[in-house]
Motif scaffolding. Structure first.
Motif, short mmCIF file in Angstrom:
data_model
loop_
_atom_site.label_atom_id
_atom_site.label_comp_id
_atom_site.label_asym_id
_atom_site.label_seq_id
_atom_site.Cartn_x
_atom_site.Cartn_y
_atom_site.Cartn_z
N TYR A 224 74.47 30.56 86.52
CA TYR A 224 73.79 30.82 85.24
C TYR A 224 73.54 32.32 85.07
N GLN A 225 73.05 32.99 86.11
CA GLN A 225 72.79 34.42 86.03
C GLN A 225 74.08 35.20 85.79
N TYR A 226 75.17 34.76 86.43
CA TYR A 226 76.45 35.44 86.22
C TYR A 226 76.88 35.31 84.76
N ALA A 227 76.77 34.11 84.19
CA ALA A 227 77.19 33.90 82.81
C ALA A 227 76.33 34.72 81.84
N ARG A 228 75.02 34.70 82.08
CA ARG A 228 74.11 35.42 81.18
C ARG A 228 74.31 36.93 81.27
N ASN A 229 74.39 37.47 82.49
CA ASN A 229 74.56 38.91 82.66
C ASN A 229 75.91 39.38 82.11
N THR A 230 76.94 38.56 82.27
CA THR A 230 78.26 38.94 81.76
C THR A 230 78.26 38.95 80.24
N LEU A 231 77.56 38.01 79.63
CA LEU A 231 77.44 38.01 78.16
C LEU A 231 76.76 39.29 77.67
N ILE A 232 75.72 39.71 78.38
CA ILE A 232 75.03 40.94 77.99
C ILE A 232 75.98 42.13 78.07
N LEU B 201 69.54 42.23 72.07
CA LEU B 201 70.74 41.47 72.47
C LEU B 201 70.37 40.35 73.42
N ILE B 202 69.52 40.63 74.39
CA ILE B 202 69.11 39.60 75.36
C ILE B 202 68.37 38.47 74.65
N ILE C 19 69.07 42.91 67.23
CA ILE C 19 69.24 44.28 67.72
C ILE C 19 68.60 45.27 66.75
N LEU C 20 68.87 45.10 65.46
CA LEU C 20 68.28 45.97 64.44
C LEU C 20 66.76 45.89 64.46
N GLY C 21 66.24 44.67 64.61
CA GLY C 21 64.79 44.49 64.60
C GLY C 21 64.11 45.25 65.72
N GLU C 22 64.70 45.22 66.92
CA GLU C 22 64.10 45.95 68.04
C GLU C 22 64.17 47.45 67.83
N MET C 23 65.28 47.93 67.26
CA MET C 23 65.40 49.37 67.02
C MET C 23 64.42 49.83 65.95
N LYS C 24 64.27 49.05 64.88
CA LYS C 24 63.32 49.42 63.83
C LYS C 24 61.89 49.41 64.37
N ARG C 25 61.59 48.43 65.21
CA ARG C 25 60.25 48.38 65.81
C ARG C 25 60.01 49.60 66.71
N PHE C 26 61.06 50.02 67.41
CA PHE C 26 60.96 51.19 68.27
C PHE C 26 60.63 52.44 67.46
N PHE C 27 61.33 52.65 66.35
CA PHE C 27 61.07 53.82 65.51
C PHE C 27 59.70 53.71 64.83
N ARG C 28 59.31 52.50 64.47
CA ARG C 28 58.02 52.34 63.83
C ARG C 28 56.87 52.68 64.77
#
Length: 289
Positions: free
Chosen positions: A55-63, A95-96, A118-127
């Motif tokens: 499971y960890q291999y599949a999840r990490n590879t997707l990331i 992404l995660i 992804i956009l939501g996290e970046m906008k929150r970061f700038f905010r």
């Protein structure tokens, strides 16, 4: 079996790693290959038990396979300044979250589902971190609306819009527009070492030598520190007269009635006390023992 990083047919899954293929450099994979393999990994991820090695291999590879999507979204914020590595790291969080919540049965492309996260996290970061001075969330959002309205009106009017025109366009009171414009000044700050515009001789001085001036309140604080011990040395009645006259702003007649003495007596005591305090303020302080 190793998956090629770009082009060519997809490999046949092997029996190790939960039946998924081995990918040695998932971050270097071409976006088209990443999309195809992501479907395969998502199908298998939902069947694997969480916490297992497979499971960890599949999840990490997707990331890692979809890192190119994060970098692509981050490029639109290049002009806003800041460290691109920080922006990418924040995008990876989105992404995660998208990987953990994606449902294959919805038949939606993963990129379509992941980009808003992804956009939501970046906008929150700038905010939360982009402002040099902290302002309320309402004013942060108003700044964005004002920026869009300015751009639209500037294109229509061929000049910068006035406060009244911005207020009419947004349907807001002029006072609120002014508050938003003032708050926008707190988004970015210049260093006091930044050179100012050159003068007539071409010389440029840092802002620290130009901005600001002497604060008269500092002198008042020094005077109060000097005055405090002198007040403590006064007799109780004289200290009471000073408090009533300058603390409670009472007239001499009111002070006389309060202390049961004549107004003339109050005037003499007040003048004598002020003379004593003035002399103490102007004299050099006694040396410390």
């Amino acid at each position: 079996m190793t998956v090629p990083t770009s082009g060519g047919p997809l490999p046949t899954p092997t029996t190790d790693r939960g039946g998924l293929p081995e990918i040695r450099r998932p971050t270097a994979m071409a976006p088209q290959d990443a999309r195809e393999l992501s479907r395969q990994f998502f199908d298998r991820l939902r069947e694997l038990e969480e916490g297992t090695h497979a499971y960890q291999y599949a999840r990490n590879t997707l990331i890692e396979m979809n890192m190119s999507m994060v970098r692509y979204v981050a490029r639109r914020y290049r002009s806003r300044g800041g460290d691109m590595d920080d922006i990418v790291q924040v995008g990876i969080i989105g992404l995660i979250k998208a990987i953990d919540r994606f449902d294959v049965s919805r038949e939606v492309e993963f990129s379509t589902y992941a980009v808003p996260y992804i956009l939501g996290e970046m906008k929150r970061f700038f905010r939360d971190t982009g402002w040099a001075v902290h302002v309320p969330r309402r004013l942060q959002e108003l700044r964005i609306e004002l920026a869009k309205a300015k751009e639209q009106l500037r294109a229509a009017l061929d000049r910068n819009p006035t406060v009244a025109e911005l207020a009419t366009h947004l349907g807001l009171p002029e006072e609120e527009v002014l508050e938003g414009l003032l708050a926008a000044n707190g988004y970015a700050a210049d260093s006091l070492d930044t050179p100012d515009e050159p003068d007539a001789l071409g010389a440029r001085r840092p802002l620290a030598e130009i901005v600001g001036g002497d604060d008269p309140a500092l002198e008042t604080i020094e005077d109060l520190h000097t005055l405090a011990p002198l007040l403590r040395q006064l007799a109780p009645r004289e200290r009471r007269i000073i408090e009533l006259r300058f603390g409670q702003e009472m007239t001499q007649s009111q002070i006389g009635a309060e202390l049961d003495i004549s107004q003339m007596h109050v005037s003499r005591l007040l003048n004598r006390t002020l003379s004593t305090l003035r002399t103490g303020m102007l004299s050099d302080p006694a040396p410390a023992p």
